[in-house]
Design a protein around this motif. Structure first.
Motif, PDB file in Angstrom:
ATOM      1  N   VAL A 198      32.986  45.957  39.613  1.00 41.70           N
ATOM      2  CA  VAL A 198      31.610  45.536  39.359  1.00 41.70           C
ATOM      3  C   VAL A 198      31.441  45.206  37.887  1.00 41.70           C
ATOM      4  O   VAL A 198      30.841  44.184  37.520  1.00 41.70           O
ATOM      5  N   LEU A 199      32.037  46.048  37.058  1.00 40.52           N
ATOM      6  CA  LEU A 199      31.920  45.845  35.620  1.00 40.52           C
ATOM      7  C   LEU A 199      32.558  44.509  35.225  1.00 40.52           C
ATOM      8  O   LEU A 199      31.957  43.697  34.502  1.00 40.52           O
ATOM      9  N   ALA A 200      33.784  44.285  35.783  1.00 38.06           N
ATOM     10  CA  ALA A 200      34.488  43.056  35.441  1.00 38.06           C
ATOM     11  C   ALA A 200      33.680  41.844  35.886  1.00 38.06           C
ATOM     12  O   ALA A 200      33.496  40.868  35.135  1.00 38.06           O
ATOM     13  N   ALA A 202      38.327  58.007  43.190  1.00 45.33           N
ATOM     14  CA  ALA A 202      39.183  56.939  42.657  1.00 45.33           C
ATOM     15  C   ALA A 202      38.691  55.585  43.134  1.00 45.33           C
ATOM     16  O   ALA A 202      38.578  54.626  42.357  1.00 45.33           O
ATOM     17  N   GLN A 203      38.332  55.558  44.440  1.00 50.38           N
ATOM     18  CA  GLN A 203      37.857  54.294  45.006  1.00 50.38           C
ATOM     19  C   GLN A 203      36.588  53.849  44.308  1.00 50.38           C
ATOM     20  O   GLN A 203      36.444  52.674  43.933  1.00 50.38           O
ATOM     21  N   ALA A 204      35.689  54.811  44.135  1.00 51.59           N
ATOM     22  CA  ALA A 204      34.417  54.484  43.496  1.00 51.59           C
ATOM     23  C   ALA A 204      34.645  53.987  42.078  1.00 51.59           C
ATOM     24  O   ALA A 204      34.013  53.020  41.626  1.00 51.59           O
ATOM     25  N   GLN A 205      35.610  54.618  41.406  1.00 54.91           N
ATOM     26  CA  GLN A 205      35.889  54.198  40.033  1.00 54.91           C
ATOM     27  C   GLN A 205      36.434  52.774  40.014  1.00 54.91           C
ATOM     28  O   GLN A 205      36.050  51.957  39.176  1.00 54.91           O
ATOM     29  N   GLN A 206      37.314  52.527  41.001  1.00 56.76           N
ATOM     30  CA  GLN A 206      37.861  51.178  41.096  1.00 56.76           C
ATOM     31  C   GLN A 206      36.749  50.159  41.325  1.00 56.76           C
ATOM     32  O   GLN A 206      36.684  49.117  40.673  1.00 56.76           O
ATOM     33  N   GLU A 207      35.858  50.531  42.265  1.00 57.72           N
ATOM     34  CA  GLU A 207      34.750  49.631  42.548  1.00 57.72           C
ATOM     35  C   GLU A 207      33.902  49.415  41.311  1.00 57.72           C
ATOM     36  O   GLU A 207      33.471  48.290  41.024  1.00 57.72           O
ATOM     37  N   ALA A 208      33.694  50.496  40.601  1.00 56.39           N
ATOM     38  CA  ALA A 208      32.885  50.386  39.394  1.00 56.39           C
ATOM     39  C   ALA A 208      33.545  49.433  38.406  1.00 56.39           C
ATOM     40  O   ALA A 208      32.882  48.592  37.787  1.00 56.39           O
ATOM     41  N   GLN A 209      34.890  49.575  38.315  1.00 58.82           N
ATOM     42  CA  GLN A 209      35.625  48.676  37.419  1.00 58.82           C
ATOM     43  C   GLN A 209      35.424  47.220  37.833  1.00 58.82           C
ATOM     44  O   GLN A 209      35.165  46.345  36.998  1.00 58.82           O
TER      45      GLN A 209
END
Lengths: 172, 245
Positions: A90-92, A81-88
Motif C-alpha cells: 500500500v505504501l509503495a 507478516a502478511q499485514a506488513q507486506q500488504e502495508a508495504q
C-alpha cells in the motif's frame, strides 16, 4: 553423641538386644503390620493412582493448551507478516500515486504558468497598442487644431497663390 | 513411680512405668530413651524426605507421589486455619509438627523393646511430657511472633477486645494454650501405651489387636489436632479483624 557415648557405655553395660517375643508383642505387631500393609496398599495405591492420573491429565491438558497457543502464535505471526507486506505494498502504491500526481501537477502548473505569462504579454501588448493609438489620435487632433488655429493668420493671398501654383506644378 | 506388683518374675511380660534412662549432658539431665526415639523419628523423617525427593519427576510416582500427597494434606490444614494469604510462611512449622507428632505416635507401636536399655524402655517420644511441652512452647512462641510481626504492638489490642475486662482471660489463655496442647498429646499417648502395656501383660495374644489399630487411629488424630491447633493459633494471631469493623 560424643558427650553421651561414654556415659552410655559406662552405665553398667546392660544395653543389649531383647528377643522375648511376648515382651516385644511381636506376634500382634506382625499381624497389625500385615493388616496395615494390606489395607494401606489398597487405599494409598488408589489415592496416589488417582492423583497421578489427575496430574498426568492436567499436564496433558496444559501441553495441549500450549500447543494450541503456539499454533495460534504462529498464525498470528503469519498474519502479522502478511499485514506488513500488504502495508508495504500500500505504501509503495501510495508513493507511486503521489509521484504521478506530483508530476502531473507540476506539468499542469508549468503549462498554466506559461499560459498566464503569454496572456499577460498579450495584455501588455494590447494595452501598449491602445495607448499608442490614443496618443496618435490625440496628436492628429492636436495638430489639426493647431493647424486650424494658425491657418487663418498665415494663409495670405500670396501664400494661397504659391500653394496653388505648386499644386498645379505637381499635377503638371 | 515403680509398680512392683506389675513386675513379677513368673509372668511372661512385665510393665515398668515412670522409669527413665538418665543421661548427663553437660549441666542437663536428659531422658535417654526419649532422646533415642526422637532421633529415630528425625532420622525417619529426614531420611525419608531425602530418599523420596532425590529423583524428582514431573509425574510423581512412588515416594515422591506419597510425599506430595502428604504435603497437600498438611498444606490443606495450614490453609484452612491461617488463610490463603499467609499460610505458606507457616506451613513449614505446622507441617513439620504434624509429621513429627504423627511419626512419633506411630513409632511407639513398633517393637522398640527389641533394644534393651539399662533403665526405662523405648516408646513414643510424645509420651514424655518434656517433648510435648517443647512442641507446645514452640507453638506459643510462633503465634506470638506471628501476631507481633504482622501487627506490631497493636497486636496487644487483641487482649482488650471486645472490652477491657476480658484482659485477664486473654492473658490466661496464653498460658492455657501450651498447657492444653502439651497435656492433651502427652496424656493421650501415655495412656495409649499404658493401656496397651497392661493389655499385653494380661492377654499377650490377639486381644490387644483392636486396641493397637485404635491407637494407630488416635495417634494420627492427635497429630492432626496438634498441628491444626497450632495453625489455628497462628491464624488467629495474624487475623486482621480491624479491617472488618
Amino acid at each position: 553423641m560424643n558427650l553421651a557415648w561414654p556415659i552410655l557405655l559406662g552405665e553398667g553395660g546392660s544395653y543389649g538386644l531383647n528377643f522375648d517375643i511376648f515382651k516385644l508383642n511381636l506376634i500382634n505387631f506382625v499381624i497389625v503390620l500385615a493388616f496395615l500393609i494390606y489395607a494401606g496398599k489398597g487405599f494409598l495405591g488408589k489415592v496416589l493412582g488417582e492423583r497421578k492420573a489427575q496430574i498426568v491429565e492436567e499436564i496433558r491438558t496444559a501441553e495441549e493448551a500450549k500447543a494450541a497457543a503456539e499454533k495460534e502464535l504462529a498464525e498470528a505471526k503469519r498474519n502479522l507478516a502478511q499485514a506488513q507486506q500488504e502495508a508495504q505494498q500500500v505504501l509503495a502504491r501510495g508513493q507511486e500515486n503521489a509521484q504521478q500526481i506530483r508530476a502531473k501537477i507540476l506539468a499542469d502548473t508549468e503549462k498554466e504558468a506559461v499560459r498566464l505569462q503569454e496572456s499577460a504579454l498579450k495584455d501588455i501588448d494590447g494595452e501598449r497598442q491602445r495607448v499608442v493609438n490614443q496618443l496618435r489620435a490625440k496628436l492628429v487632433a492636436d495638430s489639426l487644431a493647431m493647424a486650424e488655429q494658425q491657418l487663418p493668420s498665415q494663409l495670405t493671398e500670396d501664400t494661397q497663390r504659391r500653394l496653388l501654383d505648386q499644386s498645379i506644378n505637381l499635377l503638371g | 513411680m515403680y509398680h512392683p506388683y506389675l513386675h513379677s518374675s513368673p509372668l511372661v511380660a512385665a510393665l515398668e512405668v515412670g522409669k527413665h534412662l538418665d543421661w548427663q549432658l553437660g549441666p542437663f539431665v536428659v531422658h535417654g530413651e526419649t532422646m533415642l526415639t526422637t532421633w529415630m523419628v528425625m532420622g525417619i523423617l529426614i531420611g525419608g524426605m531425602f530418599l523420596a525427593s532425590r529423583k524428582l519427576q514431573r509425574v510423581p510416582s512412588g515416594g515422591q507421589g506419597f510425599l506430595e500427597y502428604a504435603y497437600d494434606f498438611v498444606s490443606g490444614i495450614a490453609r484452612d486455619q491461617i488463610g490463603p494469604k499467609d499460610y505458606k510462611k507457616w506451613l513449614p512449622l505446622t507441617g513439620t509438627i504434624f509429621l513429627f507428632v504423627f511419626i512419633s505416635n506411630w513409632l511407639g507401636q513398633l517393637p522398640l523393646k527389641l533394644i534393651h536399655l539399662p533403665e526405662g524402655e523405648m516408646a513414643s517420644p510424645t509420651n514424655n511430657i518434656n517433648t510435648t511441652v517443647a512442641l507446645a512452647l514452640v507453638v506459643s512462641a510462633a503465634y506470638l511472633y506471628a501476631g507481633i510481626k504482622k501487627k506490631g504492638l497493636s497486636y496487644f489490642k487483641y487482649y482488650v477486645e471486645p472490652f477491657p475486662l476480658i484482659l485477664p482471660l486473654k492473658v490466661l489463655e496464653d498460658f492455657i494454650r501450651p498447657l492444653s496442647l502439651s497435656f492433651r498429646l502427652f496424656g493421650n499417648i501415655l495412656a495409649e501405651e499404658l493401656t496397651l502395656g497392661v493389655l499385653i501383660l494380661l492377654v499377650p495374644l490377639f486381644v490387644p489387636l483392636p486396641m493397637m489399630l485404635l491407637f494407630l487411629f488416635t495417634g494420627a488424630i492427635q497429630a492432626l489436632i496438634f498441628s491444626t491447633l497450632a495453625a489455628a493459633y497462628i491464624g488467629e494471631a495474624i487475623h486482621e479483624e480491624h479491617e472488618e469493623h
